[in-house]
Design a protein around this motif. Sequence first.
Motif, PDB file in Angstrom:
ATOM      1  N   LEU A  38       2.381   8.166   1.296  1.00  0.00           N
ATOM      2  CA  LEU A  38       3.133   7.931   0.065  1.00  0.00           C
ATOM      3  C   LEU A  38       2.992   6.502  -0.459  1.00  0.00           C
ATOM      4  CD1 LEU A  38       6.409   9.961   0.722  1.00  0.00           C
ATOM      5  CD2 LEU A  38       4.448  10.589  -0.692  1.00  0.00           C
ATOM      6  N   GLU A  39       2.946   5.534   0.426  1.00  0.00           N
ATOM      7  CA  GLU A  39       2.771   4.153  -0.012  1.00  0.00           C
ATOM      8  C   GLU A  39       1.401   3.974  -0.664  1.00  0.00           C
ATOM      9  OE1 GLU A  39       3.703   1.139   2.863  1.00  0.00           O
ATOM     10  OE2 GLU A  39       5.456   2.249   3.548  1.00  0.00           O
ATOM     11  N   GLU A  40       0.404   4.586  -0.070  1.00  0.00           N
ATOM     12  CA  GLU A  40      -0.949   4.513  -0.628  1.00  0.00           C
ATOM     13  C   GLU A  40      -1.008   5.223  -1.977  1.00  0.00           C
ATOM     14  OE1 GLU A  40      -4.735   3.178  -0.949  1.00  0.00           O
ATOM     15  OE2 GLU A  40      -3.332   2.639   0.638  1.00  0.00           O
ATOM     16  N   GLN A  41      -0.303   6.340  -2.104  1.00  0.00           N
ATOM     17  CA  GLN A  41      -0.241   7.048  -3.378  1.00  0.00           C
ATOM     18  C   GLN A  41       0.372   6.168  -4.469  1.00  0.00           C
ATOM     19  OE1 GLN A  41       1.773  10.812  -3.232  1.00  0.00           O
ATOM     20  NE2 GLN A  41       0.295  11.708  -1.815  1.00  0.00           N
ATOM     21  N   ALA A  42       1.418   5.455  -4.110  1.00  0.00           N
ATOM     22  CA  ALA A  42       2.077   4.575  -5.075  1.00  0.00           C
ATOM     23  C   ALA A  42       1.100   3.509  -5.578  1.00  0.00           C
ATOM     24  CB  ALA A  42       3.308   3.925  -4.447  1.00  0.00           C
ATOM     25  N   LEU A  43       0.335   2.928  -4.656  1.00  0.00           N
ATOM     26  CA  LEU A  43      -0.669   1.934  -5.057  1.00  0.00           C
ATOM     27  C   LEU A  43      -1.735   2.567  -5.938  1.00  0.00           C
ATOM     28  CD1 LEU A  43      -1.179  -0.078  -1.750  1.00  0.00           C
ATOM     29  CD2 LEU A  43      -0.145  -0.887  -3.876  1.00  0.00           C
TER      30      LEU A  43
END
Length: 85
Positions: A38-43
């Motif tokens: 999810l953090e990577e998706q946000a980026l």
Amino acid sequence: MDQDLEERRRSLEQRRDELSERLQRIKMDYGRGLERDLEEQALQLENAEVLHEISRVTAEELATIEAAIRRIEEAMGRQKPVRRS
């Protein structure tokens, strides 16, 4: 004059190729989809807006360059001497 136009056309063709490659890389980046993390998706989503703008500006410049190449080719065609037999 023809030599100047030919040099300019080659320069524009080189820039056109660079821009086309850039657009292709952006399309490939979009084609990968989102990561599971999810953090990577946000980026990725934050970067998507930037990539979209880069893609838009690149496409505009590419269209301008292609039009310039066509004008140069037309000008060179008009300048070529007519051969008479």
